[in-house]
Design a protein around this motif. Structure first.
Motif, PDB file in Angstrom:
ATOM      1  N   LYS A  46       0.488  -1.283   0.109  1.00 20.54           N
ATOM      2  CA  LYS A  46       0.108   0.068   0.162  1.00 20.54           C
ATOM      3  C   LYS A  46       1.037   1.180  -0.007  1.00 20.54           C
ATOM      4  O   LYS A  46       0.518   2.056  -0.860  1.00 20.54           O
ATOM      5  N   GLU A  47       2.009   1.227   0.749  1.00 20.82           N
ATOM      6  CA  GLU A  47       2.869   2.431   0.740  1.00 20.82           C
ATOM      7  C   GLU A  47       3.461   2.613  -0.672  1.00 20.82           C
ATOM      8  O   GLU A  47       3.723   3.809  -0.941  1.00 20.82           O
ATOM      9  N   MET A  48       3.870   1.534  -1.115  1.00 24.06           N
ATOM     10  CA  MET A  48       4.432   1.614  -2.571  1.00 24.06           C
ATOM     11  C   MET A  48       3.405   2.156  -3.667  1.00 24.06           C
ATOM     12  O   MET A  48       3.820   2.961  -4.423  1.00 24.06           O
ATOM     13  N   TYR A  49       2.511   1.775  -3.471  1.00 22.18           N
ATOM     14  CA  TYR A  49       1.145   2.237  -4.396  1.00 22.18           C
ATOM     15  C   TYR A  49       1.002   3.539  -4.207  1.00 22.18           C
ATOM     16  O   TYR A  49       0.891   4.430  -5.200  1.00 22.18           O
ATOM     17  N   ASP A  50       0.831   4.067  -2.800  1.00 21.19           N
ATOM     18  CA  ASP A  50       0.829   5.407  -2.472  1.00 21.19           C
ATOM     19  C   ASP A  50       1.825   6.218  -3.166  1.00 21.19           C
ATOM     20  O   ASP A  50       1.754   7.469  -3.721  1.00 21.19           O
ATOM     21  N   ASP A  51       3.225   5.819  -3.010  1.00 21.16           N
ATOM     22  CA  ASP A  51       4.435   6.509  -3.764  1.00 21.16           C
ATOM     23  C   ASP A  51       4.254   6.464  -5.054  1.00 21.16           C
ATOM     24  O   ASP A  51       4.389   7.475  -5.772  1.00 21.16           O
ATOM     25  N   MET A  52       3.840   5.551  -5.676  1.00 23.00           N
ATOM     26  CA  MET A  52       3.558   5.449  -7.181  1.00 23.00           C
ATOM     27  C   MET A  52       2.556   6.314  -7.599  1.00 23.00           C
ATOM     28  O   MET A  52       2.634   7.296  -8.551  1.00 23.00           O
ATOM     29  N   LEU A  53       1.381   6.487  -6.793  1.00 24.49           N
ATOM     30  CA  LEU A  53       0.345   7.654  -7.205  1.00 24.49           C
ATOM     31  C   LEU A  53       1.010   9.156  -7.187  1.00 24.49           C
ATOM     32  O   LEU A  53       0.743   9.899  -8.121  1.00 24.49           O
ATOM     33  N   GLU A  54       1.590   9.307  -6.095  1.00 24.15           N
ATOM     34  CA  GLU A  54       2.485  10.638  -5.916  1.00 24.15           C
ATOM     35  C   GLU A  54       3.478  10.926  -7.344  1.00 24.15           C
ATOM     36  O   GLU A  54       3.425  12.058  -7.654  1.00 24.15           O
ATOM     37  N   ILE A  55       4.140  10.078  -7.577  1.00 19.87           N
ATOM     38  CA  ILE A  55       5.141   9.983  -8.627  1.00 19.87           C
ATOM     39  C   ILE A  55       4.243  10.410  -9.973  1.00 19.87           C
ATOM     40  O   ILE A  55       4.750  11.295 -10.798  1.00 19.87           O
ATOM     41  N   ASN A  56       3.318   9.740 -10.109  1.00 23.64           N
ATOM     42  CA  ASN A  56       2.265   9.767 -11.346  1.00 23.64           C
ATOM     43  C   ASN A  56       1.818  11.362 -11.529  1.00 23.64           C
ATOM     44  O   ASN A  56       1.497  11.922 -12.615  1.00 23.64           O
ATOM     45  N   LYS A  57       1.448  11.891 -10.273  1.00 21.92           N
ATOM     46  CA  LYS A  57       0.896  13.170  -9.952  1.00 21.92           C
ATOM     47  C   LYS A  57       1.755  14.068 -10.643  1.00 21.92           C
ATOM     48  O   LYS A  57       1.637  15.059 -11.166  1.00 21.92           O
ATOM     49  N   GLU A  58       3.241  13.838 -10.166  1.00 23.51           N
ATOM     50  CA  GLU A  58       4.215  14.789 -10.597  1.00 23.51           C
ATOM     51  C   GLU A  58       4.528  15.060 -12.001  1.00 23.51           C
ATOM     52  O   GLU A  58       4.916  15.966 -12.582  1.00 23.51           O
ATOM     53  N   TRP A  59       4.160  13.790 -12.633  1.00 30.19           N
ATOM     54  CA  TRP A  59       4.526  13.625 -13.963  1.00 30.19           C
ATOM     55  C   TRP A  59       3.416  14.499 -14.693  1.00 30.19           C
ATOM     56  O   TRP A  59       3.453  14.948 -15.596  1.00 30.19           O
TER      57      TRP A  59
END
Length: 66
Positions: free
Chosen positions: A53-66
């Protein structure tokens, strides 16, 4: 309740004897081992789920930055 006899080699019996606390039976020791393993499995699974879940949340944050 059906009583079952199991065969143990001397080494296993000695290990179980060393694990005894007070007047514990072999059945008590085996049940405690099973409970400990079940608890460890549950905790490991919960930890893996939290990590995913933490990795998923981190990936969502990275995607938002793109």
């Amino acid at each position: 309740m059906m009583i079952t006899t199991i065969q143990l080699n001397d080494g296993v019996k000695k290990m179980l004897d060393r694990m005894k606390v007070g007047r514990q039976t072999y059945e008590d020791i085996i049940l405690n081992l099973i409970k400990a393993i079940d608890k460890q499995k549950r905790e490991q699974e919960e930890s893996m789920i939290r990590g995913c879940k933490e990795m998923y949340d981190d990936m969502l944050e990275i995607n938002k930055e793109w």
